[in-house]
Design a protein around this motif. Sequence first.
Motif, PDB file in Angstrom:
ATOM      1  N   MET A   3      -4.036   8.986  -1.675  1.00 66.13           N
ATOM      2  CA  MET A   3      -4.753   7.787  -1.250  1.00 66.13           C
ATOM      3  C   MET A   3      -5.792   8.242  -0.247  1.00 66.13           C
ATOM      4  N   ALA A   4      -7.026   7.816  -0.417  1.00 65.14           N
ATOM      5  CA  ALA A   4      -8.109   8.305   0.436  1.00 65.14           C
ATOM      6  C   ALA A   4      -7.994   7.713   1.846  1.00 65.14           C
ATOM      7  N   VAL A   5      -7.894   8.594   2.815  1.00 66.27           N
ATOM      8  CA  VAL A   5      -7.932   8.200   4.225  1.00 66.27           C
ATOM      9  C   VAL A   5      -9.275   8.665   4.783  1.00 66.27           C
ATOM     10  N   VAL A   6     -10.015   7.747   5.373  1.00 68.92           N
ATOM     11  CA  VAL A   6     -11.364   8.057   5.861  1.00 68.92           C
ATOM     12  C   VAL A   6     -11.460   7.746   7.347  1.00 68.92           C
ATOM     13  N   LYS A  60      -5.898   8.146 -10.280  1.00 64.47           N
ATOM     14  CA  LYS A  60      -5.983   6.889  -9.528  1.00 64.47           C
ATOM     15  C   LYS A  60      -4.559   6.420  -9.216  1.00 64.47           C
ATOM     16  N   SER A  61      -4.231   6.373  -7.939  1.00 64.17           N
ATOM     17  CA  SER A  61      -2.839   6.171  -7.539  1.00 64.17           C
ATOM     18  C   SER A  61      -2.612   4.933  -6.681  1.00 64.17           C
ATOM     19  N   VAL A  62      -3.634   4.100  -6.516  1.00 65.63           N
ATOM     20  CA  VAL A  62      -3.521   2.966  -5.591  1.00 65.63           C
ATOM     21  C   VAL A  62      -3.188   1.687  -6.356  1.00 65.63           C
ATOM     22  N   VAL A  63      -2.200   0.949  -5.837  1.00 68.39           N
ATOM     23  CA  VAL A  63      -1.886  -0.368  -6.400  1.00 68.39           C
ATOM     24  C   VAL A  63      -2.396  -1.442  -5.442  1.00 68.39           C
ATOM     25  N   GLY A  64      -2.881  -2.527  -6.009  1.00 69.57           N
ATOM     26  CA  GLY A  64      -3.554  -3.551  -5.214  1.00 69.57           C
ATOM     27  C   GLY A  64      -2.628  -4.371  -4.344  1.00 69.57           C
ATOM     28  N   ASP A  65      -1.381  -4.484  -4.721  1.00 68.27           N
ATOM     29  CA  ASP A  65      -0.391  -5.222  -3.936  1.00 68.27           C
ATOM     30  C   ASP A  65       0.865  -4.356  -3.861  1.00 68.27           C
ATOM     31  N   PRO A  66       1.435  -4.179  -2.663  1.00 69.33           N
ATOM     32  CA  PRO A  66       2.573  -3.266  -2.537  1.00 69.33           C
ATOM     33  C   PRO A  66       3.821  -3.710  -3.280  1.00 69.33           C
ATOM     34  N   LEU A  67       3.904  -4.985  -3.659  1.00 70.38           N
ATOM     35  CA  LEU A  67       5.074  -5.481  -4.370  1.00 70.38           C
ATOM     36  C   LEU A  67       4.800  -5.742  -5.848  1.00 70.38           C
ATOM     37  N   LEU A  68       3.618  -6.255  -6.182  1.00 69.75           N
ATOM     38  CA  LEU A  68       3.286  -6.523  -7.589  1.00 69.75           C
ATOM     39  C   LEU A  68       2.946  -5.247  -8.350  1.00 69.75           C
ATOM     40  N   ARG A  69       2.445  -4.215  -7.626  1.00 72.35           N
ATOM     41  CA  ARG A  69       2.283  -2.857  -8.159  1.00 72.35           C
ATOM     42  C   ARG A  69       1.322  -2.753  -9.341  1.00 72.35           C
ATOM     43  N   VAL A  70       0.202  -3.457  -9.288  1.00 73.90           N
ATOM     44  CA  VAL A  70      -0.815  -3.334 -10.336  1.00 73.90           C
ATOM     45  C   VAL A  70      -1.874  -2.340  -9.857  1.00 73.90           C
ATOM     46  N   LYS A 125      -7.066   1.047 -10.490  1.00 70.48           N
ATOM     47  CA  LYS A 125      -7.760   1.854 -11.500  1.00 70.48           C
ATOM     48  C   LYS A 125      -8.988   2.604 -10.993  1.00 70.48           C
ATOM     49  N   ASP A 126      -9.217   2.603  -9.665  1.00 72.94           N
ATOM     50  CA  ASP A 126     -10.335   3.405  -9.140  1.00 72.94           C
ATOM     51  C   ASP A 126      -9.992   4.025  -7.779  1.00 72.94           C
ATOM     52  N   ASN A 127      -8.714   3.977  -7.425  1.00 70.32           N
ATOM     53  CA  ASN A 127      -8.188   4.551  -6.180  1.00 70.32           C
ATOM     54  C   ASN A 127      -8.704   3.869  -4.914  1.00 70.32           C
ATOM     55  N   THR A 128      -9.246   2.673  -5.054  1.00 68.47           N
ATOM     56  CA  THR A 128      -9.622   1.892  -3.877  1.00 68.47           C
ATOM     57  C   THR A 128      -8.615   0.758  -3.713  1.00 68.47           C
ATOM     58  N   PRO A 129      -8.525   0.226  -2.487  1.00 65.34           N
ATOM     59  CA  PRO A 129      -9.324   0.561  -1.313  1.00 65.34           C
ATOM     60  C   PRO A 129      -8.796   1.799  -0.586  1.00 65.34           C
ATOM     61  N   ALA A 130      -9.698   2.416   0.179  1.00 68.37           N
ATOM     62  CA  ALA A 130      -9.302   3.514   1.052  1.00 68.37           C
ATOM     63  C   ALA A 130      -8.666   2.953   2.319  1.00 68.37           C
ATOM     64  N   VAL A 131      -7.982   3.822   3.048  1.00 72.41           N
ATOM     65  CA  VAL A 131      -7.518   3.491   4.399  1.00 72.41           C
ATOM     66  C   VAL A 131      -8.595   3.986   5.357  1.00 72.41           C
ATOM     67  N   ILE A 132      -9.215   3.063   6.074  1.00 76.28           N
ATOM     68  CA  ILE A 132     -10.410   3.383   6.868  1.00 76.28           C
ATOM     69  C   ILE A 132     -10.138   3.208   8.357  1.00 76.28           C
ATOM     70  N   VAL A 151     -12.737  12.964   5.410  1.00 72.70           N
ATOM     71  CA  VAL A 151     -11.997  12.416   4.274  1.00 72.70           C
ATOM     72  C   VAL A 151     -10.738  13.256   4.106  1.00 72.70           C
ATOM     73  N   ALA A 152      -9.585  12.577   4.118  1.00 71.70           N
ATOM     74  CA  ALA A 152      -8.303  13.279   4.042  1.00 71.70           C
ATOM     75  C   ALA A 152      -7.400  12.592   3.011  1.00 71.70           C
ATOM     76  N   PRO A 153      -7.547  12.919   1.730  1.00 77.29           N
ATOM     77  CA  PRO A 153      -6.674  12.311   0.717  1.00 77.29           C
ATOM     78  C   PRO A 153      -5.214  12.686   0.981  1.00 77.29           C
ATOM     79  N   LYS A 154      -4.319  11.702   0.953  1.00 74.08           N
ATOM     80  CA  LYS A 154      -2.922  11.952   1.332  1.00 74.08           C
ATOM     81  C   LYS A 154      -1.980  11.631   0.184  1.00 74.08           C
ATOM     82  N   GLY A 155      -1.302  12.671  -0.298  1.00 72.10           N
ATOM     83  CA  GLY A 155      -0.294  12.489  -1.326  1.00 72.10           C
ATOM     84  C   GLY A 155       0.970  11.875  -0.739  1.00 72.10           C
ATOM     85  N   PHE A 156       1.740  11.202  -1.577  1.00 75.46           N
ATOM     86  CA  PHE A 156       2.866  10.433  -1.041  1.00 75.46           C
ATOM     87  C   PHE A 156       4.223  11.103  -1.152  1.00 75.46           C
TER      88      PHE A 156
END
Length: 280
Positions: A71-74, A108-118, A121-128, A142-147
């Motif tokens: 997940m992109a951390v900026v 692309k590893s980001v889900v739009g809602d932490p519970l609905l998990r959809v 598809k573009d790895n956004t949003p970043a953590v800014i 820019v520090a992409p962080k694996g989970f």
Amino acid sequence: MRIVHTDIVRDAIKEMCIEANLVLSGDVERRICEARKQETSELGRKILSQLKENMEIAEAECIPICQDTGMAVVFMEIGQEVHLEGDYVEDAINEGVRQGYQEGYLRKSVVGDPLLRVNTKDNTPAVIHMRLVPGEQIKITVAPKGFGSENMSRVIMLKPADGEEGVKEAVIETVKLAGPNACPPLVVGVGIGGTFEQCALLAKRALARSLDVRSELPHIRAMEEELFTKINQLNIGPGGLGGTVTALGVNIETYPTHIAGLPVAVNICCHVNRHVTRVI
């Protein structure tokens, strides 16, 4: 007053997302090469050699160092003499991330809602994380962080009476709990002080600091060195299969805190500690 268009920020972010995922930063690469010479376990040396070969293949063939492209951390430090024109700056950052992950063929590893998990598809949003600083430049990290490793991280709210020994015990316990799950050898970022959320941010910033740079505070520098030694005595080793190299480095950042608290955060990162910094 210096005017900077957000298109410049967007393009820099795009390039940095790709670079961070394909080319390991020099400080981490050097530590892995040094670790191969220091590791006493034959299996550990073999694993470290495979990690080095993996880095070389990734850079030569322009493929990710790790399949988890994070997940992109900026982090952005914006000089107060800079006027940004164009798009809203957070939109520009996220557009840079979107383009970087799509054009770089990164997972692309980001889900739009932490519970609905959809998946977005573009790895956004970043953590800014943005802050205003003196001057007329913009510093971007820019520090992409694996989970796999992010999941092994912790925040521990110690009591002031726990003191320095309590902090060290919390860090070592966190590494022990992580064991092989965080893909060692590790980089360990530690945040001490502030509040619940501030110490976690300090730990994340610590991971983005070069392993070649030690704390300017003598007592913190000594703690970094002591923890580095003790962690490498845990016999977790490369890949969690035993050995003398469990950590490539320990970075600690601190901040003033309340008289009643001693917050500590430990942000674990695998050997793929990705961070790229540019100044605009």
